[in-house]
Design an enzyme around this catalytic site. Structure first.
Site, PDB file in Angstrom:
ATOM      1  N   CYS A 326       0.831  -1.210   0.000  1.00 32.07           N
ATOM      2  CA  CYS A 326       0.000   0.000   0.000  1.00 32.07           C
ATOM      3  C   CYS A 326       0.865   1.260   0.000  1.00 32.07           C
ATOM      4  CB  CYS A 326      -0.950  -0.009   1.203  1.00 32.07           C
ATOM      5  SG  CYS A 326      -0.131  -0.132   2.810  1.00 32.07           S
ATOM      6  N   HIS A 848      -1.302   1.632   7.456  1.00 36.10           N
ATOM      7  CA  HIS A 848      -1.843   1.479   6.104  1.00 36.10           C
ATOM      8  C   HIS A 848      -1.760   2.825   5.375  1.00 36.10           C
ATOM      9  CE1 HIS A 848      -4.197  -0.013   2.802  1.00 36.10           C
ATOM     10  NE2 HIS A 848      -5.144   0.894   2.988  1.00 36.10           N
TER      11      HIS A 848
END
Length: 914
Positions: A326, A848
């Protein structure tokens, strides 16, 4: 691998242990080579051993594990316990003996020990399980070693039988080893088997080069490998195998395009992809074939691929997450949606590739990025796999290889620098030396520095992203002033340090006086377990005769009781789940009884259905004094007390919490007289309501009692109390106004440009004093780029700790005015508009990344979360997760700018014009 504990050897003194381990470690590191075995050991146990052996030398503990309650003297650690590194659920799914948690981080969760060190510690302390890992070579040199903590996990799919198996195998073994492994798993003959790279359930390539390593073959973690049975030893496919590839096999709908490879110009590998690939992959493959001519260069027709009309949904394509990628997806989306780059890489940029730059990647990085950009701007919104780009990235930047989480800003820095070197229009760099200012004006000196820089560095990256600092050094002794003008690619702005951390838990009572209540408290970021207990005690109004016990919950059971008051809170991860039990204080040491809920589950796996029991919810905890006699009736009464407030027919209001416990218990018996608890011990024996004594082990480990809930009985419970145990920290954008005004981006810029002395490690050599001096340094902005990248320094590091700053920064979306920050006074206003943000959520290790992107054609913001793309409101763009900001210069005539297909700011300079 060993999973049983061994008996510890006779004890040595702490000093003897430390000296021996130090010597063994030094010898092992001096002779480390490929193939050596290293062992994982949990950081919790390792730190407790460090505390133990250095206490006599340092006088204080370093981390505070396993101390006696209320004492600062660490005791000798117990047996090694690596169970917190294991993922029990993954092991059950994969049928492999031991599986590690996917998000472990070296130094935080585990330490790697040479084999000799592990064997010595294991002989002293025993324990386990043993977790060996091999050292592999990661570069050209024999000394480029890395420990393969996570070997490749591959799913083997056998065709045409449809059998499946999961295997772990090193990425450094050859295809031949994988082939033999597959034959061993499925009981096949190697000469009658061929294997395929089946990434994304698409036939990418026949793996027929048996000497190639899996790493070189670009095999990725958790991907599929197709194992096909052939009719003869030469590898030709059986017609039955070909016809057996049906839509329902392995859940993949396939498209068949049978063509003549020699006529179409496709290689065998690409033919296989076309024959068996999904529609989306075939489409992207045909596009990439169209882009490349037979010589391998891109088609020379500029602007014909990916250029669409305003009404088409171009620019809204997500990127697949290959496993902790990510960070890369976020950074790439921000660059891809930079207007100048979107136009440049969709035209013919081949003439600008510097194929012979020793500082570049022979054009491969630029080609890989350009190809990925074209795919992301194609009309199709099917998510794109960045696998080829990731492969090139890993080859040229080994620090980003593998599947650990990385920093999106570090990747951006590498990409911008790497793309610049690949696209540098200067083929032969002249040697130039800047002259001393000698009383000349700043304008003249700055222009000279910039001209010298451009003479050696001339690319689209320089055109768009590079600006110029003015750096002033002043000697504190003689007053000598040195002024230089240096280029910059981005600004890294400091933030204020966040000294606290929010932690969420649920508090359970053992006397039935209140239902489970969630609490979120603020604790020192570098605090200890006692700080969390104190904050919770205040929040829940803990009485003097009570105490709190914190437990980590995993798989619906108590995994670890955190009794040590000096345990560092940094060892508790944001995605952990904590239950806190409110217990009476006892004069004697306590033993614990853990009530683990299980609900009825109908097992339809066999021909005759049977009832099984699955762990469920959050366990309850009771305590008894050691040496106290406990009967079956006592166990039932403990469970009933704690369950009282969870029954749906329990109507007592919160204001009635102070009512007597005896009255409430009596109400329970009256309202639920027909209800009977089903209690089972760990030997699957029913615990009856009798006066017979039950033995409770005298240890800090809780005795497990199972509470079996039938489908009928569980409806009587308010299961919300048991089902929802929050994570310790779930990211949410912080309030934008807490104490006074939030930190502004301008304040960060002021701090960055503030005059300050150099740190001792960066002393300046004064040419007048002829000595190293701790000069004062002042930065000023002199020349600003078309695209200004601002990095908010959320991550801070010290010798022993790492922090993430959750500080909310109030940054302007429109009209970032830097006119007053430019030391070079020019008449034009210097204003910028935000068009992209790289966000980071969560902690350093388990966070994230996403990206917020503004499509300038639509004047609308979107959230790019890996493969998922969704529209958002502009007010959502500002959050405490903002990490890297992308601004584009705006002027009075810039209203028609575009990320992609519309006219955008022209490249300001070409080498021919210079």
């Amino acid at each position: 691998m060993e999973t049983t504990e061994s008996e510890p050897a006779p004890e040595l003194s702490a000093e003897e242990e430390m000296a021996l381990i130090r010597d063994i470690t030094a010898a092992a590191e001096a002779h480390a080579k490929e193939g050596d075995i290293f062992f994982l050991i949990t950081n919790r146990w390792w730190q407790s051993w460090i505390d133990y052996v250095i206490h006599d030398l340092a006088g204080v503990p370093s981390n505070g594990y396993h101390h006696e309650f209320g004492s600062n003297t660490p005791r000798r650690p117990g047996a090694i316990d690596n169970t917190n590194l294991l993922d029990d659920m993954a092991s059950e799914v994969s049928d492999m003996q031991i599986e590690l948690h996917d998000t472990l981080v070296e130094g935080r969760d585990y330490i790697l020990l040479p084999q000799q060190v592990w064997e010595k510690l294991h002989s002293w302390y025993g324990g386990g399980p043993t977790l060996p890992r091999k050292a592999i070579n990661t570069g050209l040199s024999q000394t480029d070693l890395a420990i393969e903590v996570y070997p490749l996990r591959l799913q083997l799919l056998l065709m045409p039988k449809g059998e499946q198996a999961v295997v772990r195998i090193s990425k450094r073994v050859t295809v031949d080893v994988l082939c033999k492994k597959a034959c061993e798993v499925f009981d096949l003959v190697p000469d009658e088997v061929c294997i395929w790279d089946y990434y994304g359930r698409t036939k990418h390539a026949l793996m027929d080069n048996l000497e190639k390593t899996l790493d070189d073959a670009n095999i990725q973690m958790d991907q599929d490998i197709l194992v096909e049975v052939t009719t003869d030893a030469n590898g030709s496919l059986d017609g039955a195998c070909m016809s057996s590839i049906q839509e329902d096999y392995f859940g993949s709908a396939s498209t068949y395009l049978m063509t003549d490879a020699s006529k179409s110009g496709f290689s065998n590998e690409n033919l296989a992809s076309l024959c068996y690939g999904s529609r989306s992959y075939s489409s992207s493959l045909m596009q990439s074939q169209y882009l490349r001519s037979s010589s391998g260069d891109l088609d020379n027709v500029p602007g014909t691929v990916g250029v669409t009309t305003r009404g088409s949904p171009s620019g809204l394509t997500g990127l697949l997450n290959l496993g902790n990628t990510c960070f890369m997806n976020s950074a790439v989306q921000c660059l891809v949606h930079t207007p100048e780059f979107a136009r440049y890489f969709r035209e013919d940029y081949h003439c600008e590739i510097n194929w012979h730059n020793p500082l570049g990647m022979v054009g491969e990085l630029a080609l890989a990025f350009g190809e990925l950009l074209r795919k992301l701007w194609a009309p199709s919104r099917t998510p794109v796999s960045p696998r080829p780009f990731k492969t090139k990235l890993s080859r040229f930047a080994p620090q980003f290889s593998g599947y650990n989480q990385h920093d999106s800003q570090e990747l951006l820095a590498f990409l911008l620098d790497g793309l610049h070197e690949d696209l540098n229009r200067v083929k032969h760099r002249p040697y130039l030396k800047s002259k001393d200012a000698e009383g000349r004006s700043d304008e003249e000196v700055a222009d000279e520095y910039w001209a010298n820089h451009i003479a050696r560095n001339d690319s689209i990256i320089v055109d768009v992203c590079q600006g110029q600092y003015k750096s002033t050094l002043v000697c504190p002794v003689c007053g000598k002033v040195s002024v230089t003008f240096d280029p910059f690619m981005y600004l890294s702005l400091p933030l204020q340090f966040a000294s606290t951390r929010s932690m969420s838990v649920v508090v359970f009572t053992c006397d039935g006086s209140a239902p489970p209540i969630p609490y979120t408290v603020s604790v020192p970021k570098q605090g200890r377990c006692r700080d969390l207990i104190q904050a919770l005690s205040n929040a829940c109004s803990l009485r003097n005769e009570e105490r709190l016990l914190i437990a980590e919950i995993r798989n619906h059971r108590i995994h670890l009781i955190l009794e040590d008051p000096v345990l560092q809170l940094s060892t508790i991860k944001d995605d952990d789940h904590l239950a806190v039990y409110r217990l009476p204080r006892l004069e004697k040491r306590a033993s614990y009884v853990q009530f683990v809920h299980r609900r009825e589950d109908l097992d339809l796996g066999n021909n005759s259905s049977s009832t099984s029991w699955k762990p469920y919810g959050v366990p309850l905890l009771a305590q008894i004094s050691r040496n106290e006699t406990v009967t079956g009736s006592d166990i039932h009464e403990m469970a009933r007390k704690m369950l009282v407030p969870m029954f749906r027919n329990h109507v007592a209001q919160h204001s009635a919490v102070q009512s007597s416990l005896s009255t409430r218990t009596q109400s329970y018996h009256t309202d639920s007289s027909k209800f009977q608890l089903q209690l089972i011990d760990d030997s699957n024996t029913v615990i009856e309501q009798t006066d017979y004594a039950i033995r409770v082990p005298q240890s800090s480990v809780a005795t497990v009692i199972f509470v079996n809930w039938s489908k009928l009985d569980i409806k009587k419970l308010n299961t919300n109390h048991l089902e929802h145990l929050p994570e310790v920290f779930k990211y949410a954008p912080p309030a934008k106004r807490t104490r006074g005004e939030p930190l502004s981006l301008y304040a960060c810029l002021d701090a960055f440009l503030r005059e300050e002395p150099l740190v001792p490690e960066e002393m300046w050599y004064c040419p007048r004093c002829k000595e190293q001096r701790q000069a004062s340094k002042k930065l000023d902005l002199w020349r600003l780029p078309e695209v200004l990248v601002i990095h908010l320094k959320r991550f801070s590091f010290s010798r022993s700790t790492k922090h993430k700053l959750e500080t909310f920064v109030n940054f302007p979306i429109h009209d970032l005015d830097l006119t007053n920050y430019i030391a070079n006074k020019i008449p034009q206003r210097q204003t910028y508009e935000l068009y992209a943000v790289s966000n980071h959520y969560g902690s350093m290790a388990s966070g994230h990344y996403t990206a917020y992107i503004k499509l300038l054609d639509e004047n609308r913001w979107y959230n790019f979360d890996d493969s998922h793309v969704s529209a958002i409101n502009e007010e959502e763009v500002k959050s405490g997760a903002a990490y890297v900001l992308f601004y584009r210069r705006v002027g009075e005539a810039d209203g028609a700018a575009s990320n992609g297909t519309q006219s955008c700011v022209k490249r300001s300079r070409r080498s021919s014009q210079r």
